[in-house]
Enzyme design. Structure first.
Site, short mmCIF file in Angstrom:
data_model
loop_
_atom_site.label_atom_id
_atom_site.label_comp_id
_atom_site.label_asym_id
_atom_site.label_seq_id
_atom_site.Cartn_x
_atom_site.Cartn_y
_atom_site.Cartn_z
N GLY A 168 64.22 17.66 -7.10
CA GLY A 168 63.47 16.83 -5.64
C GLY A 168 63.98 18.24 -4.24
O GLY A 168 63.04 18.60 -3.60
N THR A 169 64.95 18.64 -3.97
CA THR A 169 65.83 19.17 -2.97
C THR A 169 65.12 20.39 -3.39
O THR A 169 64.46 21.13 -2.06
CB THR A 169 66.92 19.06 -3.33
OG1 THR A 169 67.53 17.64 -2.74
CG2 THR A 169 67.94 20.14 -2.67
N ASN B 288 63.48 6.69 0.50
CA ASN B 288 64.46 6.69 -0.41
C ASN B 288 64.97 5.20 -0.29
O ASN B 288 65.73 4.76 -1.25
CB ASN B 288 65.69 8.05 -1.07
CG ASN B 288 65.43 8.46 -0.49
OD1 ASN B 288 64.45 8.76 1.19
ND2 ASN B 288 67.18 8.35 0.75
N GLN C 5 59.97 9.80 -4.47
CA GLN C 5 60.79 8.18 -4.87
C GLN C 5 59.23 7.17 -5.73
O GLN C 5 59.47 6.01 -6.73
CB GLN C 5 61.34 7.91 -3.65
CG GLN C 5 62.67 7.94 -3.59
CD GLN C 5 64.03 7.14 -4.94
OE1 GLN C 5 63.08 6.34 -5.85
NE2 GLN C 5 65.22 8.04 -4.82
N SER D 129 60.71 14.66 -8.09
CA SER D 129 62.16 14.86 -9.29
C SER D 129 61.64 14.03 -10.38
O SER D 129 61.74 12.87 -10.46
CB SER D 129 63.09 14.14 -8.14
OG SER D 129 64.52 13.86 -8.56
N HIS E 292 64.46 13.03 -12.34
CA HIS E 292 65.66 11.77 -13.16
C HIS E 292 65.41 10.94 -11.92
O HIS E 292 66.24 9.62 -11.86
CB HIS E 292 67.47 12.55 -12.74
CG HIS E 292 67.66 12.87 -11.08
ND1 HIS E 292 67.81 12.24 -10.55
CD2 HIS E 292 66.95 13.52 -9.72
CE1 HIS E 292 68.41 12.24 -9.24
NE2 HIS E 292 67.72 13.45 -9.44
N THR F 46 64.95 31.89 -15.84
CA THR F 46 64.27 31.45 -16.89
C THR F 46 64.11 29.37 -16.41
O THR F 46 65.33 28.87 -16.10
CB THR F 46 65.49 31.36 -18.02
OG1 THR F 46 65.56 32.96 -18.33
CG2 THR F 46 65.58 30.99 -19.55
N CYS G 142 71.90 9.13 -1.35
CA CYS G 142 71.71 10.21 -2.30
C CYS G 142 72.36 11.74 -1.12
O CYS G 142 72.40 12.93 -2.05
CB CYS G 142 69.64 10.85 -2.23
SG CYS G 142 68.94 10.22 -3.29
#
Ligand SMILES: Cc1ncc(COP(=O)(O)O)c(C=O)c1O
Length: 376
Positions: free
Chosen positions: A70-71, A148, A178, A198, A200, A236, A323
């Site tokens: 996400g960042t 978040n 989120q 994101s 995760h 890659t 975060c």
């Protein structure tokens, strides 16, 4: 191990996701750009993941650019769009994640005009306040779908319509890290131009995410090199993580209602119990929120101290903006909601996931009551 109540920070890998990733940890190791069979097999897996992610969020596979998370997606959105020199002014909300605020601040330092869209005391952006921050030359707006920390949801559909009816050719980005997987989300129906995701946060692995981009958007890459991801993100691909992201997205599509009703029951139970206790402020109770998130503050106890005391009693939660890696400053989200700094400093966030139970809520409240008694 403590009971994990921090699913907005990251989620455990779903066992079905692990299963989907397994072959790529062992036998299947080709570079998706290679033309031989090894490469073709991993290229197919990459394209399948692209389709799975697109399906979850109402986008077309060709609109999905894989990133490291996400960042990077937020950085690419802001810096990649503003790199178009004809854009001189943009607006972002005051409650964005650091990964959106930091690149925006960087662009402001480099000469772009940045307007901050405020929120009300519940953390919600009103059409009137949004309109005040828009000018004829505003060419990009970024407003997150769900916060978040507080879990507050914005009425994106109305906000996008407001912006697009006021200004021609404006580009609208939303950080959906989120909300994705927790609630239904439709990139096309919302008429968004860009959206960050994101892996995760939805039971997929860390290290992958995506920027979903409409084809008309002029987006300059942040990373150049081999021209992967249609020249928008060279390097890659992190195939293993992306395969997991795809599997997690497909699973989320199937289980979204079940997950949502499970965590929302726990959310109601926790809020009901918190309301019975003295000296507790639960934030954003009047706003629409994610079904799994509760942010609150306990009078007279610092959030960091409370977090550690709860950990000793066997619960993993986060304080303020977790975060943002261990910052002890009051949360900028709560400050933007006009919460007093001394109350904001005491904030902790509980975010439920599919493995949590009513018993976890019960035990958590017991622990909290014990801790409160020590401070009385
Ligand atoms: C709203 C929001 N945006 C962006 C991010 C960053 O995502 P990632 O950890 O994948 O870089 C997070 C989580 O930290 C988040 O909660």
């Amino acid at each position: 191990m403590p009971v994990y109540l921090d699913h907005n920070a990251t989620t455990p890998l779903d066992s079905e996701v692990v299963e989907a990733m397994m072959p790529y940890m062992t036998g299947l190791y080709g570079n998706p750009s290679s033309v031989h069979r090894f490469g073709r097999l991993t290229r197919d897996a990459l394209e399948q993941a692209r389709m799975q992610v697109a399906n979850l969020v109402g986008a077309q596979p060709k609109e999905v650019i894989f990133t490291s998370g996400g960042t990077e997606a937020n950085n690419l959105a802001i810096r990649g769009v503003l790199a178009n020199r004809s854009i001189s002014r943009f607006a972002v909300s005051a409650i964005e994640h650091a990964s959106l605020i930091a690149p925006s601040a960087l662009m402001a330092e480099q000469g772009w005009q940045m307007d901050m869209i405020p929120v009300d005391t519940q953390g919600v952006i009103s059409v009137t306040e949004l309109q005040k921050q828009l000018g004829d030359t505003t060419q990009m707006v970024s407003i997150m779908a769900a916060n978040n920390e507080t879990g507050v949801l914005q009425d994106l559909s109305t906000l996008v319509d407001t912006v697009k009816t006021s200004i021609n050719n404006v580009v609208f980005h939303s950080d959906a890290c989120q909300i994705a997987g927790k609630m239904p989300l439709d990139f096309a129906a919302l008429k968004l131009d860009l959206m960050s995701l994101s892996s995760h946060k939805l039971y997929g692995p860390q290290g992958s995410g995506a920027l979903v981009v409409k084809s008309h958007v002029d987006l300059q890459p942040l990373i150049v090199g081999g021209g992967q991801e249609k020249n928008k993100r060279s390097g890659t691909e992190n195939l293993l993580s992306i395969v997991g992201f795809g599997a997690a997205a497909e699973l989320a599509s199937k289980k979204i209602q079940q997950r949502k009703s499970h965590v929302s029951e726990l959310q109601v139970q926790l809020i009901d119990r918190l309301k019975e206790l003295q000296g507790i402020v639960v934030f954003s109770l009047e706003a629409p929120r994610l079904p799994n998130t509760v942010m609150f503050s306990v009078n007279g106890i610092d959030g960091e101290a409370l977090l550690m005391l709860l950990e000793r009693k066997g619960f993993a939660v986060s304080s303020g903006s977790a975060c943002d890696s261990g910052s002890t400053e009051p949360s900028h989200v709560l400050l933007a909601m006009s919460v007093k700094p001394e109350i904001a400093k005491g904030a902790i966030r509980v975010s439920f996931g599919e493995q949590n139970t009513s018993d976890d809520v019960f035990q958590f409240i017991e622990a909290l009551v014990d801790i409160k008694q020590q401070f009385n």
